[in-house]
Design a protein around this motif. Structure first.
Motif, short mmCIF file in Angstrom:
data_model
loop_
_atom_site.label_atom_id
_atom_site.label_comp_id
_atom_site.label_asym_id
_atom_site.label_seq_id
_atom_site.Cartn_x
_atom_site.Cartn_y
_atom_site.Cartn_z
N THR A 287 10.27 31.31 42.32
CA THR A 287 11.23 30.70 43.24
C THR A 287 11.86 29.48 42.59
N HIS A 288 13.10 29.18 42.97
CA HIS A 288 13.76 27.96 42.54
C HIS A 288 13.85 26.97 43.70
N ILE A 289 13.24 27.32 44.85
CA ILE A 289 13.25 26.46 46.03
C ILE A 289 12.04 25.54 46.00
N ASP A 290 12.25 24.28 46.38
CA ASP A 290 11.13 23.35 46.52
C ASP A 290 10.41 23.64 47.82
N LEU A 291 9.20 24.18 47.71
CA LEU A 291 8.42 24.55 48.89
C LEU A 291 7.52 23.42 49.39
N SER A 292 7.52 22.31 48.67
CA SER A 292 6.68 21.16 49.05
C SER A 292 5.22 21.55 49.19
N ILE A 293 4.76 22.37 48.25
CA ILE A 293 3.34 22.71 48.20
C ILE A 293 2.79 22.21 46.87
N ASP A 294 1.49 21.96 46.85
CA ASP A 294 0.84 21.51 45.63
C ASP A 294 0.70 22.69 44.69
N ALA A 295 1.48 22.70 43.62
CA ALA A 295 1.50 23.86 42.73
C ALA A 295 1.84 23.44 41.31
N GLU A 296 1.32 24.19 40.36
CA GLU A 296 1.70 24.03 38.97
C GLU A 296 2.92 24.91 38.69
N VAL A 297 3.64 24.59 37.64
CA VAL A 297 4.84 25.34 37.27
C VAL A 297 4.62 26.04 35.93
N LEU A 298 4.94 27.32 35.89
CA LEU A 298 4.90 28.08 34.65
C LEU A 298 6.33 28.45 34.27
N ASP A 299 6.86 27.81 33.23
CA ASP A 299 8.20 28.12 32.74
C ASP A 299 8.06 29.21 31.68
N ILE A 300 8.66 30.38 31.93
CA ILE A 300 8.49 31.50 31.01
C ILE A 300 9.53 31.49 29.88
N LYS A 301 10.46 30.53 29.91
CA LYS A 301 11.50 30.51 28.88
C LYS A 301 10.91 30.43 27.47
N PRO A 302 9.85 29.63 27.22
CA PRO A 302 9.29 29.59 25.86
C PRO A 302 8.66 30.91 25.42
N PHE A 303 8.43 31.81 26.36
CA PHE A 303 7.78 33.08 26.02
C PHE A 303 8.76 34.25 25.93
N ARG A 304 10.04 33.96 25.95
CA ARG A 304 11.02 35.03 25.83
C ARG A 304 10.87 35.72 24.48
N ALA B 120 -8.86 30.13 42.54
CA ALA B 120 -8.88 30.08 43.99
C ALA B 120 -8.31 28.75 44.47
N GLY B 121 -7.44 28.81 45.48
CA GLY B 121 -6.83 27.61 46.02
C GLY B 121 -5.64 27.11 45.22
N GLN B 122 -5.21 27.86 44.20
CA GLN B 122 -4.14 27.41 43.32
C GLN B 122 -2.87 28.22 43.53
N ALA B 123 -1.73 27.53 43.48
CA ALA B 123 -0.43 28.18 43.47
C ALA B 123 0.23 27.90 42.13
N LEU B 124 0.88 28.92 41.60
CA LEU B 124 1.58 28.81 40.33
C LEU B 124 3.02 29.24 40.57
N ILE B 125 3.96 28.31 40.34
CA ILE B 125 5.38 28.59 40.54
C ILE B 125 5.98 29.06 39.22
N LEU B 126 6.58 30.22 39.26
CA LEU B 126 7.18 30.84 38.08
C LEU B 126 8.64 30.45 38.00
N GLY C 263 -7.41 31.37 48.91
CA GLY C 263 -6.52 32.33 48.28
C GLY C 263 -5.76 31.70 47.13
N ALA C 264 -4.92 32.50 46.48
CA ALA C 264 -4.10 32.04 45.37
C ALA C 264 -2.73 32.69 45.47
N ALA C 265 -1.74 32.08 44.82
CA ALA C 265 -0.38 32.61 44.91
C ALA C 265 0.37 32.39 43.60
N LEU C 266 1.06 33.44 43.17
CA LEU C 266 1.98 33.38 42.02
C LEU C 266 3.37 33.67 42.57
N ILE C 267 4.26 32.67 42.49
CA ILE C 267 5.53 32.74 43.20
C ILE C 267 6.69 32.45 42.26
#
Length: 205
Positions: A173-190, A27-33, A167-171
């Motif tokens: 995007t390659h755009i900098d939204l200037s929000i406090d968010a962690e980044v999940l890079d899926i390249k290592p999981f290909r 809750a309260g977390q955004a994760l940038i994919l 709320g929470a959000a999984l997004i």
């Protein structure tokens, strides 16, 4: 945790694209994919949203908590902006739509048929639907496509308000939204590419 995934393996067109993926969303977390084109971002988001099943692994906490916005805007062309929002509010058991109109500066367009809107205006309307669903988890695939700078700022403000309310959000995007968010890079999981034997290859020739 509002949403979690454990050891997910996902396929597109029967071909594995992601393997061994784990993440949690609180809750309260955004994760940038993030990840290159074709890495499986859309496949992952569609799976999380329940539009397709994983090959293996588990997804917990989703159920009816997710509002999904994909590449299509999800609007009805022959309904007005106001009627589109009222429709989605009724589908999700919501109420007033004024906050959604305000968030995306849609009041001047409220009585316009959705089919007559520009691409950016349609995108704003499509994103405003999230605000009338009441769903705590937003799953968004390249949400800023067709948006100008001002509309991107509206979207980022809506996400910040959603997170602030628990709320929470999984997004993706390659755009900098200037929000406090962690980044999940899926390249290592290909997933590793599938190699066929000579005999199997012949079947496809």
């Amino acid at each position: 945790m509002m949403l979690s995934a454990q050891n997910l393996t996902l396929a597109r067109g029967g071909v594995p694209v992601i393997a061994g993926l784990d993440f949690t969303l609180a809750a309260g977390q955004a994760l940038i994919l993030r990840g290159p084109n074709g890495a499986g971002k859309t496949t992952l988001l569609r799976t999380i949203a329940g539009l397709q099943a994983p090959v293996s692994g588990t997804i917990s906490g989703a159920d009816d908590a997710i509002a999904y916005a994909g590449h299509a805007d999800g609007i009805k062309a022959m309904l007005s902006v106001r009627e589109n929002l009222q429709f989605w509010a009724q589908v999700f058991g919501g109420g007033a739509i004024d906050a959604a109109l305000d968030a995306y500066a849609l009041h001047p367009l409220a009585d316009r048929l959705a089919g007559t809107l520009s691409a950016g205006q349609k995108r704003r309307l499509g994103l405003s639907r999230l605000l009338v669903t009441g769903c705590p988890v937003w799953v968004l695939d390249e949400p800023t496509v067709s948006l100008d700078v001002d509309a991107v700022a509206m979207f980022a403000a809506a996400v910040r308000a959603h997170l602030a309310s628990g709320g929470a959000a999984l997004i993706a995007t390659h755009i900098d939204l200037s929000i406090d968010a962690e980044v999940l890079d899926i390249k290592p999981f290909r997933a590793k590419p599938v190699h066929f034997s000579g005999a199997s290859d012949e079947a496809f020739l």
